[in-house]
Design a protein around this motif. Structure first.
Motif, PDB file in Angstrom:
ATOM      1  N   LEU A 157       1.475  -1.434   0.427  1.00 32.55           N
ATOM      2  CA  LEU A 157      -0.265   0.031   0.520  1.00 32.55           C
ATOM      3  C   LEU A 157       1.058   1.052   0.254  1.00 32.55           C
ATOM      4  CD1 LEU A 157      -2.673  -1.418   2.562  1.00 32.55           C
ATOM      5  CD2 LEU A 157      -2.953  -0.624  -0.004  1.00 32.55           C
ATOM      6  N   ASP A 158       1.741   1.364   0.799  1.00 38.98           N
ATOM      7  CA  ASP A 158       2.537   2.252   0.749  1.00 38.98           C
ATOM      8  C   ASP A 158       3.879   2.632   0.225  1.00 38.98           C
ATOM      9  OD1 ASP A 158       2.069   2.644   3.285  1.00 38.98           O
ATOM     10  OD2 ASP A 158       3.484   2.265   4.627  1.00 38.98           O
ATOM     11  N   THR A 159       4.572   1.874  -0.706  1.00 37.17           N
ATOM     12  CA  THR A 159       5.696   1.486  -2.177  1.00 37.17           C
ATOM     13  C   THR A 159       4.687   1.409  -3.123  1.00 37.17           C
ATOM     14  OG1 THR A 159       6.058  -0.773  -1.522  1.00 37.17           O
ATOM     15  CG2 THR A 159       7.211   0.755  -0.376  1.00 37.17           C
ATOM     16  N   GLY A 160       3.328   1.255  -2.993  1.00 39.95           N
ATOM     17  CA  GLY A 160       2.761   0.393  -5.017  1.00 39.95           C
ATOM     18  C   GLY A 160       3.304  -0.521  -5.243  1.00 39.95           C
ATOM     19  N   GLU A 161       4.299  -1.252  -4.681  1.00 38.29           N
ATOM     20  CA  GLU A 161       4.983  -2.183  -4.663  1.00 38.29           C
ATOM     21  C   GLU A 161       5.254  -3.742  -4.268  1.00 38.29           C
ATOM     22  OE1 GLU A 161       6.824  -2.717  -7.800  1.00 38.29           O
ATOM     23  OE2 GLU A 161       6.238  -0.424  -8.307  1.00 38.29           O
ATOM     24  N   PRO A 162       4.774  -5.161  -4.568  1.00 43.00           N
ATOM     25  CA  PRO A 162       4.542  -6.111  -4.156  1.00 43.00           C
ATOM     26  C   PRO A 162       5.789  -6.570  -3.329  1.00 43.00           C
ATOM     27  CG  PRO A 162       4.299  -6.817  -5.952  1.00 43.00           C
ATOM     28  CD  PRO A 162       4.622  -5.142  -5.712  1.00 43.00           C
TER      29      PRO A 162
END
Length: 56
Positions: free
Chosen positions: A27-32
């Motif tokens: 959620l914070d980084t947009g990356e898994p």
């Protein structure tokens, strides 16, 4: 809470009403996160600063 998650910036409440906690890395980084929780290499420690918390 997993011992490996203690103090991690990304490990926060999901819902305060039910006291659910979880990893917010995606959620914070947009990356898994790209790793399992037992071997997570994305831990970002919370650092106490005057006047509040910040990560670093």
């Amino acid at each position: 809470m997993r011992k490996t998650c203690v103090g991690c910036y990304y490990y926060r409440y999901i819902s305060r009403s039910t006291l659910l906690w979880g990893c917010h890395y995606c959620l914070d980084t947009g990356e898994p996160r790209g790793c399992d929780s037992e071997n997570c290499d994305k831990k970002l420690l919370k650092v106490k600063k005057e006047g509040g918390l910040s990560h670093g």
